[in-house]
Design an enzyme around this catalytic site. Structure first.
Site, mmCIF file in Angstrom:
data_model
loop_
_atom_site.group_PDB
_atom_site.id
_atom_site.type_symbol
_atom_site.label_atom_id
_atom_site.label_comp_id
_atom_site.label_asym_id
_atom_site.label_seq_id
_atom_site.Cartn_x
_atom_site.Cartn_y
_atom_site.Cartn_z
ATOM 1 N N GLY A 99 0.532 -0.787 -0.048
ATOM 2 C CA GLY A 99 -0.256 -0.442 -0.058
ATOM 3 C C GLY A 99 0.816 1.220 0.142
ATOM 4 O O GLY A 99 0.464 2.149 -0.399
ATOM 5 N N THR A 100 1.731 1.009 1.111
ATOM 6 C CA THR A 100 2.435 2.829 0.471
ATOM 7 C C THR A 100 3.367 2.716 -0.390
ATOM 8 O O THR A 100 3.123 4.364 -0.727
ATOM 9 C CB THR A 100 3.899 2.200 1.937
ATOM 10 O OG1 THR A 100 2.872 1.986 3.340
ATOM 11 C CG2 THR A 100 4.333 3.640 2.538
ATOM 12 N N ASN B 151 -8.887 4.101 7.835
ATOM 13 C CA ASN B 151 -8.644 2.399 8.074
ATOM 14 C C ASN B 151 -9.106 2.814 10.133
ATOM 15 O O ASN B 151 -8.813 1.782 10.330
ATOM 16 C CB ASN B 151 -7.288 2.690 8.582
ATOM 17 C CG ASN B 151 -5.809 3.916 8.444
ATOM 18 O OD1 ASN B 151 -6.403 5.567 7.615
ATOM 19 N ND2 ASN B 151 -5.317 3.904 9.005
ATOM 20 N N GLN C 5 -8.214 -1.481 2.656
ATOM 21 C CA GLN C 5 -9.164 -1.661 3.843
ATOM 22 C C GLN C 5 -9.995 -2.214 2.426
ATOM 23 O O GLN C 5 -10.974 -2.342 3.823
ATOM 24 C CB GLN C 5 -9.268 -0.551 4.780
ATOM 25 C CG GLN C 5 -8.433 0.164 5.390
ATOM 26 C CD GLN C 5 -8.322 -0.871 6.810
ATOM 27 O OE1 GLN C 5 -8.593 -1.168 6.806
ATOM 28 N NE2 GLN C 5 -6.872 -0.625 6.600
ATOM 29 N N SER D 102 -3.008 -3.632 -1.274
ATOM 30 C CA SER D 102 -2.408 -4.073 0.025
ATOM 31 C C SER D 102 -2.173 -5.738 0.113
ATOM 32 O O SER D 102 -3.696 -5.283 0.569
ATOM 33 C CB SER D 102 -1.163 -3.457 1.160
ATOM 34 O OG SER D 102 -0.881 -4.316 1.939
ATOM 35 N N HIS E 271 -1.688 -8.660 2.644
ATOM 36 C CA HIS E 271 -1.681 -8.249 3.865
ATOM 37 C C HIS E 271 -3.101 -7.548 5.074
ATOM 38 O O HIS E 271 -2.870 -8.395 5.968
ATOM 39 C CB HIS E 271 -0.277 -7.762 4.995
ATOM 40 C CG HIS E 271 0.153 -6.278 4.637
ATOM 41 N ND1 HIS E 271 -0.277 -5.960 6.513
ATOM 42 C CD2 HIS E 271 0.676 -5.452 4.354
ATOM 43 C CE1 HIS E 271 -0.371 -5.017 6.928
ATOM 44 N NE2 HIS E 271 0.437 -4.318 5.277
ATOM 45 N N THR F 146 13.314 -7.157 -10.458
ATOM 46 C CA THR F 146 12.515 -8.829 -10.612
ATOM 47 C C THR F 146 11.468 -8.925 -9.650
ATOM 48 O O THR F 146 11.802 -8.414 -7.818
ATOM 49 C CB THR F 146 13.902 -10.085 -9.838
ATOM 50 O OG1 THR F 146 14.852 -9.769 -10.845
ATOM 51 C CG2 THR F 146 13.258 -11.358 -10.100
ATOM 52 N N CYS G 245 2.392 6.533 17.453
ATOM 53 C CA CYS G 245 3.112 7.465 18.403
ATOM 54 C C CYS G 245 4.357 8.157 16.693
ATOM 55 O O CYS G 245 4.722 6.898 16.824
ATOM 56 C CB CYS G 245 3.835 5.851 18.836
ATOM 57 S SG CYS G 245 5.071 6.618 20.479
HETATM 58 C C1 LIG Z 1 -2.461 -0.450 6.289
HETATM 59 C C2 LIG Z 1 -2.485 0.422 5.117
HETATM 60 C C3 LIG Z 1 -1.813 0.855 4.070
HETATM 61 C C4 LIG Z 1 -0.235 1.201 3.938
HETATM 62 O O1 LIG Z 1 0.172 -0.226 3.379
HETATM 63 P P1 LIG Z 1 1.009 -1.422 3.411
HETATM 64 O O2 LIG Z 1 0.871 -2.592 2.762
HETATM 65 O O3 LIG Z 1 1.266 -1.353 5.099
HETATM 66 O O4 LIG Z 1 2.764 -0.285 2.420
HETATM 67 C C5 LIG Z 1 -2.038 2.362 3.151
HETATM 68 N N1 LIG Z 1 -3.227 2.493 3.355
HETATM 69 C C6 LIG Z 1 -3.824 2.382 4.195
HETATM 70 C C7 LIG Z 1 -5.327 2.887 4.434
HETATM 71 C C8 LIG Z 1 -4.026 1.399 4.897
HETATM 72 O O5 LIG Z 1 -5.124 0.682 5.683
#
Ligand SMILES: *Cc1c(COP(=O)(O)O)cnc(C)c1O
Length: 374
Positions: A69-70, A149, A177, A197, A199, A235, A323
């Site tokens: 996602g990032t 999120n 999300q 993303s 995960h 790759t 934090c």
């Molecule tokens: C978790 C999240 C991300 C970041 O995704 P990663 O795969 O952990 O880099 C970006 N945007 C939202 C809304 C998220 O919940």
């Protein structure tokens, strides 16, 4: 352990692990290589891309694998802005975005772009009137997340996409999300760029994708070889890609079923917590919310104290605060919704997923009741 932090990450499905395993061992060939074995791997990567694209109803050459996602957010926003700098330098987002979006906007702002942060109401829904009014001749990008999120609030992306489309402004949405959790109509919402993303949908970490509707209007993230049409070279993360596509397949197979069962758990949580603990307030939108996310402000007890006590009972939840640099800052999301820093400091997020049970929900409420001494 009772895991109620599914918005932070999810447990990878065992079928996903199974699908990935060969690619972590014997099926290791580089998909770009010439020999037959490598061609087979390349075809499997392309099969994964096609399978994901089919679920979204988009052509497979619009799916570009990334590390998550990032990276997708960074790529979409930075390149959309930089490639259109001749046309204009005004870009729009909202106050409650993920740091991956907000900090990319901050970087652009520090580099000569004009940024409008559209506000949200108490429930976290963006102000469409303000969005329309903020559009200028030189506006080149609107980036608004599909669902938040922290709150679980779903944004009116169909209306946002319509507004962007009418003015020929690129529309990016962070769907981390929502993809694999609720249906997404990419074309109907006029989405140009969309971040996903793995995960967050019971897939592996470190893999995701960026949907790019028209790559002729877009640019490369990195410089390197010809992978991902030369736009995101390097790759391929073959096990990740195979795992992501399996996770997406599973998510779409059980989409309706998961929405129903996870929503029922959320409703149970919300009803029971209101009964058990006086003075709790459930934040977010009553109607437009994710199936599993509940954001709760407690009375007379710090969120952190609650989290520590929950952790001692083996319950994982998350605070409405991040934090940063050693200091606990109140959540920018809750502050943007109009909560006071004090209220934000008494707020927790519980995010329910497909692996949770009614017993876990009831146990959590009973532990919360004990902690709050009611
Ligand atoms: C978790 C999240 C991300 C970041 O995704 P990663 O795969 O952990 O880099 C970006 N945007 C939202 C809304 C998220 O919940």
């Amino acid at each position: 352990m009772i895991y109620l932090d599914n918005a932070a990450t999810t447990k990878m499905d065992s079928q996903v692990l199974e699908a990935m395993l060969p690619y972590l061992s014997e099926s290791y060939l580089n998909p770009s290589a010439f020999y037959q074995g490598a061609v087979k791997i390349r075809m499997q990567v392309e099969g994964a891309r096609r399978s994901i694209a089919e679920k979204l109803g988009v052509p497979s050459d619009t799916i570009f694998f990334t590390s998550g996602g990032t990276e997708s957010d960074n790529w979409a926003i930075r390149l959309a802005a930089q490639l259109q700098c001749e046309k204009g330098k005004h870009i729009i987002t909202c106050a409650i975005e993920h740091p991956a979006v907000l900090n990319t906007f901050k970087y652009l702002q520090e580099n000569g772009y004009d940024v409008t942060y559209v506000g949200v109401d108490r429930s976290g829904r963006i102000d469409l009137t303000q969005l329309k009014e903020s559009i200028r001749e030189d506006t080149v990008l609107i980036s608004i997340m599909h669902a938040n999120n922290e709150l679980g609030t779903i944004e009116p992306i169909e209306e946002i996409g319509q507004i962007a489309h009418e003015k020929d402004i690129l529309f990016h949405t962070d769907a981390v999300q929502t993809f694999g959790h609720i249906p997404i109509d990419v074309d109907g919402c006029n989405i140009d760029l969309m971040s996903v993303s793995g995960h967050k949908l019971y897939g592996p970490k470190g893999i995701g994708f960026l949907y790019i509707r028209d790559r002729r209007r877009f640019g490369r993230l990195h410089f390197g070889g010809s992978q991902e049409k030369g736009l995101r070279p390097g790759t391929e993360n073959v096990p990740g890609i195979i795992g992501l596509s399996k996770a997406v397949e599973i998510a779409y197979d059980r989409l309706e079923q998961d929405i129903t069962s996870v929503s029922a758990l959320r409703d149970l949580f919300a009803a029971e917590i209101k009964k058990a603990i006086p003075g709790v307030c459930i934040n977010g939108d009553n109607e437009h919310h994710l199936p599993g996310t509940v954001n709760v402000t407690f009375k007379g007890i710090l969120g952190e104290s609650l989290l520590i006590a929950l952790d001692q009972s083996g319950i994982c939840a998350s605070a409405g605060s991040a934090c940063s640099a050693g200091a606990i800052e109140p959540s920018h999301v809750l502050i943007a919704c109009g909560l006071t820093p004090d209220e934000a400091g008494r707020t927790l997020r519980f995010s329910i997923g497909r692996n949770n049970t009614p017993e876990e929900i009831l146990k959590t409420i009973s532990v919360l009741k004990t902690i709050c001494r009611v």
